[in-house]
Scaffold this motif. Sequence first.
Motif, short mmCIF file in Angstrom:
data_model
loop_
_atom_site.label_atom_id
_atom_site.label_comp_id
_atom_site.label_asym_id
_atom_site.label_seq_id
_atom_site.Cartn_x
_atom_site.Cartn_y
_atom_site.Cartn_z
N ALA A 1 -8.34 4.82 -0.80
CA ALA A 1 -8.90 3.51 -1.13
C ALA A 1 -8.90 3.29 -2.64
O ALA A 1 -8.61 2.18 -3.12
CB ALA A 1 -10.32 3.41 -0.59
N THR A 2 -9.17 4.33 -3.40
CA THR A 2 -9.16 4.22 -4.86
C THR A 2 -7.78 3.85 -5.38
O THR A 2 -7.62 2.98 -6.24
CB THR A 2 -9.63 5.53 -5.50
N VAL A 3 -6.74 4.50 -4.85
CA VAL A 3 -5.37 4.18 -5.25
C VAL A 3 -5.05 2.73 -4.92
O VAL A 3 -4.45 2.00 -5.73
CB VAL A 3 -4.37 5.13 -4.57
N ALA A 4 -5.44 2.29 -3.73
CA ALA A 4 -5.17 0.91 -3.32
C ALA A 4 -5.86 -0.08 -4.24
O ALA A 4 -5.27 -1.10 -4.64
CB ALA A 4 -5.61 0.70 -1.88
N ARG A 5 -7.11 0.19 -4.59
CA ARG A 5 -7.85 -0.72 -5.48
C ARG A 5 -7.21 -0.78 -6.86
O ARG A 5 -7.15 -1.84 -7.48
CB ARG A 5 -9.31 -0.29 -5.55
N LEU B 1 0.83 -1.20 0.00
CA LEU B 1 0.00 0.00 0.00
C LEU B 1 0.87 1.26 0.00
O LEU B 1 0.59 2.22 -0.73
CB LEU B 1 -0.93 -0.01 1.21
N ALA B 2 1.92 1.25 0.81
CA ALA B 2 2.82 2.41 0.86
C ALA B 2 3.44 2.68 -0.49
O ALA B 2 3.56 3.83 -0.93
CB ALA B 2 3.90 2.18 1.91
N ALA C 1 -4.22 -0.61 -7.44
CA ALA C 1 -3.02 -1.43 -7.28
C ALA C 1 -3.36 -2.90 -7.06
O ALA C 1 -2.48 -3.72 -6.80
CB ALA C 1 -2.18 -0.91 -6.12
N GLY C 2 -4.65 -3.24 -7.14
CA GLY C 2 -5.07 -4.64 -7.03
C GLY C 2 -5.43 -5.09 -5.63
O GLY C 2 -5.59 -6.29 -5.40
N MET C 3 -5.59 -4.15 -4.71
CA MET C 3 -5.91 -4.51 -3.34
C MET C 3 -7.41 -4.41 -3.10
O MET C 3 -8.09 -3.55 -3.68
CB MET C 3 -5.15 -3.60 -2.36
N ARG C 4 -7.91 -5.29 -2.27
CA ARG C 4 -9.32 -5.24 -1.88
C ARG C 4 -9.43 -4.40 -0.61
O ARG C 4 -8.83 -4.75 0.42
CB ARG C 4 -9.86 -6.64 -1.63
N VAL C 5 -10.15 -3.31 -0.68
CA VAL C 5 -10.18 -2.35 0.43
C VAL C 5 -11.62 -1.98 0.75
O VAL C 5 -12.43 -1.71 -0.15
CB VAL C 5 -9.39 -1.07 0.08
N GLU C 6 -11.94 -1.93 2.04
CA GLU C 6 -13.23 -1.46 2.52
C GLU C 6 -12.99 -0.19 3.34
O GLU C 6 -11.96 -0.07 4.01
CB GLU C 6 -13.91 -2.52 3.38
N ARG C 7 -13.93 0.73 3.27
CA ARG C 7 -13.77 2.00 3.99
C ARG C 7 -14.92 2.26 4.94
O ARG C 7 -16.07 2.05 4.60
CB ARG C 7 -13.67 3.17 3.00
N VAL D 1 -7.48 -9.64 2.72
CA VAL D 1 -6.68 -10.60 1.96
C VAL D 1 -7.22 -12.00 2.20
O VAL D 1 -7.94 -12.25 3.17
CB VAL D 1 -5.18 -10.51 2.36
N ALA D 2 -6.88 -12.92 1.34
CA ALA D 2 -7.35 -14.30 1.49
C ALA D 2 -6.67 -14.94 2.68
O ALA D 2 -5.46 -14.83 2.88
CB ALA D 2 -7.06 -15.08 0.22
N GLY D 3 -7.48 -15.61 3.52
CA GLY D 3 -6.94 -16.26 4.71
C GLY D 3 -6.65 -17.72 4.49
O GLY D 3 -7.04 -18.30 3.49
#
Length: 248
Positions: A225-229, A207-208, A231-237, A246-248
């Motif tokens: 959150a938009t930038v993270a998404r 994320l950084a 980059a392929g990350m699943r983010v909730e706000r 992330v997958a557990g």
Amino acid sequence: MIVLLPPSETKRAGGDQAPLDLDALSWPVLNPLRAELVAELVTLAADPEASRRALGLSASQDGEIARNAVLRSAPTLPALRRYTGVLYDALDFDSLTGAAAERARARLAVGSALFGLVRAGDPIPAYRLSAGAKLPGGRSLSARWRPVLEPVLAEISGRELVVDLRSGSYAALGRVPDAVQVEVVAERADGTRAVVSHFNKAHKGRLARALATTRAEPDDAAAVATVARRAGMRVERNGNRLTVVVAG
């Protein structure tokens, strides 16, 4: 935007820059306490047993005490080259070039138990001092840092968005008003979730990197959150709190 990183216990050895000069660090208002802590660590290093107790080290880690003994004379490195470990591996600052590297230098800062707050390029030596260390004198590092560090953080957050990726003990050194807070959770196949421990740092490093290098200028949690998404990350706000799933 400032992305506030935790430090790492592990530090790259050596350096190719001049010895520590507190006046070369950002936020000079922090220098009086920085100087006090450097002096205390140098003095403490003369007593290895006391150093082990204060810093939470074993005898096999006496090399860390030796680093503290030469804090004033050891060569320095830019902060983002000094810190190592899982988060910094995922950030991979050394691979950045051109405009992306310049944005990262401007946006990244590190919370430090010894220096309070440093920018990416600030030259620092290798050292050992964690936020939970108990130096002689009785007062915790959080009690010493908060009165001087929190006004600096408040001034920063009054001018630009702060994304706080520090761990709890480092966040306690100085709280940031209105910062975007981030947690990482693992979601199992049955939908239940648990806070990620070991891989938390890797995801925060990813994320950084995304935030440090984006051409966008995020000014609120939704934009982060938009930038993270992207980059392929699943983010909730939820307000100023972001959850990376992330997958557990």
